[in-house]
Design a protein around this motif. Structure first.
Motif, PDB file in Angstrom:
ATOM      1  N   PHE A  50       0.822  -1.204   0.000  1.00 22.66           N
ATOM      2  CA  PHE A  50       0.000   0.000   0.000  1.00 22.66           C
ATOM      3  C   PHE A  50       0.858   1.257   0.000  1.00 22.66           C
ATOM      4  O   PHE A  50       0.660   2.164  -0.815  1.00 22.66           O
ATOM      5  CB  PHE A  50      -0.934   0.006   1.221  1.00 22.66           C
ATOM      6  N   VAL A  53       2.660   1.789  -3.414  1.00 24.07           N
ATOM      7  CA  VAL A  53       1.750   2.102  -4.520  1.00 24.07           C
ATOM      8  C   VAL A  53       1.167   3.503  -4.334  1.00 24.07           C
ATOM      9  O   VAL A  53       1.115   4.299  -5.288  1.00 24.07           O
ATOM     10  CB  VAL A  53       0.627   1.050  -4.609  1.00 24.07           C
ATOM     11  N   GLU A  54       0.741   3.814  -3.121  1.00 28.55           N
ATOM     12  CA  GLU A  54       0.171   5.139  -2.848  1.00 28.55           C
ATOM     13  C   GLU A  54       1.182   6.233  -3.177  1.00 28.55           C
ATOM     14  O   GLU A  54       0.841   7.229  -3.829  1.00 28.55           O
ATOM     15  CB  GLU A  54      -0.240   5.219  -1.377  1.00 28.55           C
ATOM     16  N   LEU A  57       1.794   6.637  -6.968  1.00 29.86           N
ATOM     17  CA  LEU A  57       0.669   7.272  -7.660  1.00 29.86           C
ATOM     18  C   LEU A  57       0.702   8.796  -7.542  1.00 29.86           C
ATOM     19  O   LEU A  57       0.110   9.500  -8.360  1.00 29.86           O
ATOM     20  CB  LEU A  57      -0.662   6.733  -7.117  1.00 29.86           C
ATOM     21  N   ASN A 313      -2.595  -1.689  -7.270  1.00 31.43           N
ATOM     22  CA  ASN A 313      -3.490  -1.126  -6.260  1.00 31.43           C
ATOM     23  C   ASN A 313      -4.447  -2.177  -5.717  1.00 31.43           C
ATOM     24  O   ASN A 313      -4.916  -2.087  -4.579  1.00 31.43           O
ATOM     25  CB  ASN A 313      -4.248   0.083  -6.797  1.00 31.43           C
ATOM     26  N   ALA A 316      -2.439  -3.615  -3.000  1.00 31.70           N
ATOM     27  CA  ALA A 316      -2.329  -2.634  -1.916  1.00 31.70           C
ATOM     28  C   ALA A 316      -3.573  -2.626  -1.040  1.00 31.70           C
ATOM     29  O   ALA A 316      -3.490  -2.457   0.185  1.00 31.70           O
ATOM     30  CB  ALA A 316      -2.089  -1.244  -2.500  1.00 31.70           C
ATOM     31  N   ASN A 317      -4.727  -2.843  -1.650  1.00 32.87           N
ATOM     32  CA  ASN A 317      -5.985  -2.856  -0.898  1.00 32.87           C
ATOM     33  C   ASN A 317      -6.139  -4.088  -0.017  1.00 32.87           C
ATOM     34  O   ASN A 317      -7.056  -4.143   0.811  1.00 32.87           O
ATOM     35  CB  ASN A 317      -7.174  -2.794  -1.864  1.00 32.87           C
ATOM     36  N   LEU A 339      -7.436   2.272  -2.471  1.00 36.90           N
ATOM     37  CA  LEU A 339      -6.906   2.694  -3.762  1.00 36.90           C
ATOM     38  C   LEU A 339      -7.707   2.119  -4.918  1.00 36.90           C
ATOM     39  O   LEU A 339      -7.209   1.988  -6.036  1.00 36.90           O
ATOM     40  CB  LEU A 339      -5.428   2.286  -3.884  1.00 36.90           C
ATOM     41  N   GLY A 342      -7.702   4.585  -7.527  1.00 44.22           N
ATOM     42  CA  GLY A 342      -6.409   5.223  -7.708  1.00 44.22           C
ATOM     43  C   GLY A 342      -6.171   6.277  -6.640  1.00 44.22           C
ATOM     44  O   GLY A 342      -6.830   6.301  -5.594  1.00 44.22           O
ATOM     45  N   TYR A 343      -5.240   7.185  -6.923  1.00 42.67           N
ATOM     46  CA  TYR A 343      -4.873   8.210  -5.949  1.00 42.67           C
ATOM     47  C   TYR A 343      -4.061   9.267  -6.689  1.00 42.67           C
ATOM     48  O   TYR A 343      -3.545   9.022  -7.776  1.00 42.67           O
ATOM     49  CB  TYR A 343      -4.046   7.586  -4.813  1.00 42.67           C
TER      50      TYR A 343
END
Length: 398
Positions: A50, A53-54, A57, A313, A316-317, A339, A342-343
Motif C-alpha cells: 500500500f 503504490v500510494e 501514484l 493497487n 495494496a488494498n 486505492l 487510484g490516488y
C-alpha cells in the motif's frame, strides 16, 4: 542482484489467466518477499504494498502516465491521442482534467440518482418471479451504458453496441501475445458529435464541445474535435467497464456471504459502506502501469529510467500493513482510504458516479431479491490486463 534472484518461485504475470483467477496469494508473497518484483519474460517491475503504490501514484514526475497506463500499450509505444486524461502528464493533464472536472462534478452525478434507479428497475423488473438473472449481462452493463449514454446524449438503441465494442477491445485472447487495445475507438462517436454540434442540447457532449479553458501554452480555447472524441471515448469506456465490474463483484461477494447480504436487505443504510468494502476487496481496475522517466530506488534496488512499473493497487488494498485481516470481506469494516479509484492526480473523476451506481444497483437488487446464490456452472471471468471482474455473473433467485 536482481529483485527476484533469490525468489525464483515467486511469479506474477498479468496475462496469466490462472493467476488472474485469484491473484491474491501471489500478491501476498510479493508484498512479503519481493516488494519490488521484476518479471523477466515481459520486462516489467511491480510494486505491491500500500505505502509504495500510494506514494508512486502521487509521484507523477517520475512515474509517468503519458505513454499509457497498460503494460502492452507502453511496450508497443502506441501513440496517445490528446484529450485522454488517463494517458497524460502535467501540464497537459491539468488543463484537460480541469475541463472534465467542470462538467463531471459530484453534484451533477448525484443528481442522476432517479435516472439510475429507473435504468436499474427496467433491467431488473422482468426477472421478478423467474429463476435468476445475470449481474453483468442483465444489470451492470445495461445500467452503466445507459447512464453514460444518457449523460452524453447517445440514443439508447446504440448504447449496447458501443458497450460491446469496449468489452471486445479490452479482451485478451492470447496471453502469450497480448495485443494493445485500440485507444482511438473514435468512429463510434464521430456521427454523434457532428450531429450534436448542429443540434446542441443539455448533455455532456455539448458541454465538452463548448467549454473554454486555458491550455498548457496559455491559450484560451475550446477543445478540438479530436480532443472531444478522446474525452467521450474515455467516458464511455471507463464508465461502462469499471462500473459493470463493481456490480458483478457485489453480486458474487454477497452471494457468498449470505449473512451479510441479509443484513443489507434488512438495513439499506449499510449499503454505501458495503460498496466501499467491495471496492477495497475486489478493485475493478487493480493494475496501473507507469513509464519510469528517471532512475528511482525502491527497497534498495534501482529501477532504471525507461522501465515499466506496474502499480498493483488491488494488492495494496489487501495489504495487512494497512488493513487488519485484509482477506476477510466485511461490510462493517471501517475502510478509510483505499486505492480502488487510484490516488493523486489520476484519482478517478468518475468515482462519485461509480459509487452512486453501485449503491443504487445494490439497493434495487435487494429490494426485489433479498436472497440469491451464484450459478457457478455458468459464471465466466473476463480476461483483460487492466480491469478485473466477470463477463457473466449469473445468480439463482428462485
Amino acid at each position: 542482484m536482481s529483485p527476484t534472484s533469490h525468489l525464483d518461485d515467486v511469479y506474477y504475470d498479468p496475462y496469466d489467466f490462472s493467476i488472474d483467477a485469484d491473484p491474491y496469494p501471489v500478491w501476498r508473497r510479493m508484498r512479503d518477499e519481493a516488494p519490488l518484483y521484476y518479471n523477466e519474460k515481459h520486462d516489467f517491475y511491480a510494486l505491491s504494498r500500500f505505502e509504495d503504490v500510494e506514494r508512486a501514484l502521487t509521484e507523477w514526475g517520475t512515474f509517468l502516465s503519458g505513454r499509457g497506463t497498460l503494460l502492452e500499450i507502453i511496450k508497443a509505444n502506441v501513440p496517445i491521442p490528446s484529450g485522454n486524461i488517463l494517458f497524460e502528464d502535467p501540464p497537459v493533464h491539468h488543463a484537460h482534467r480541469g475541463v472534465m472536472a467542470r462538467v463531471f462534478t459530484p453534484k451533477k452525478m448525484n443528481a442522476l440518482e432517479s435516472k439510475v434507479r429507473e435504468f436499474c428497475g427496467r433491467s431488473l423488473d422482468p426477472f421478478v418471479g423467474t429463476a435468476g438473472f445475470d449481474f453483468i449481462g442483465d444489470l451492470g452493463t445495461h445500467m452503466a451504458m445507459r447512464t453514460i449514454g444518457y449523460l452524453l446524449g447517445i440514443p439508447e438503441e446504440d448504447q449496447e453496441a458501443i458497450g460491446s465494442l469496449f468489452d471486445d477491445n479490452l479482451r485478451i485472447e492470447d496471453p502469450d501475445n497480448p495485443r494493445p487495445p485500440d485507444i482511438g475507438i473514435d468512429g463510434a462517436f464521430v456521427d454523434y458529435i457532428e450531429w450534436r454540434s448542429e443540434h446542441p442540447s443539455d448533455d455532456l457532449m455539448t458541454e465538452l464541445m463548448n467549454a473554454e479553458f486555458e491550455d498548457e501554452t496559455g491559450a484560451v480555447r475550446t477543445l478540438t474535435r479530436d480532443e472531444v472524441i478522446a474525452y467521450i471515448n474515455l467516458l464511455a469506456g471507463a464508465g461502462n467497464e469499471t462500473t459493470a465490474r463493481l456490480v458483478g463483484w457485489a453480486g458474487k461477494l454477497l452471494g457468498e456471504h449470505a449473512d451479510q447480504r441479509r443484513e443489507l436487505a434488512a438495513d439499506r443504510s449499510l449499503i454505501p459502506n458495503a460498496v466501499e468494502e467491495v471496492l477495497r476487496y475486489e478493485a475493478p481496475s487493480p493494475v496501473q502501469a507507469r513509464y519510469i522517466e528517471r532512475d528511482v530506488e525502491q527497497h534498495g534496488q534501482k529501477i532504471p529510467a525507461g522501465s515499466v512499473v506496474l502499480l498493483l493497487n488491488g494488492s495494496a488494498n489487501r495489504d495487512e500493513r494497512r488493513f487488519p485481516d485484509p482477506d476477510r470481506f466485511d461490510i462493517h469494516r471501517s475502510v478509510g482510504r483505499h486505492l480502488g479509484f487510484g490516488y493523486g492526480i489520476h484519482h478517478c473523476l468518475g468515482a462519485a458516479l461509480a459509487r452512486l451506481e453501485g449503491r443504487v444497483a445494490l439497493d434495487e437488487v435487494l429490494q426485489r431479491f433479498p436472497d440469491w446464490e451464484v450459478d457457478w456452472d455458468n459464471a465466466v471471468q473476463a480476461r483483460t490486463s487492466t480491469v478485473r471482474g466477470w463477463e457473466k455473473m449469473p445468480v439463482l433467485i428462485g
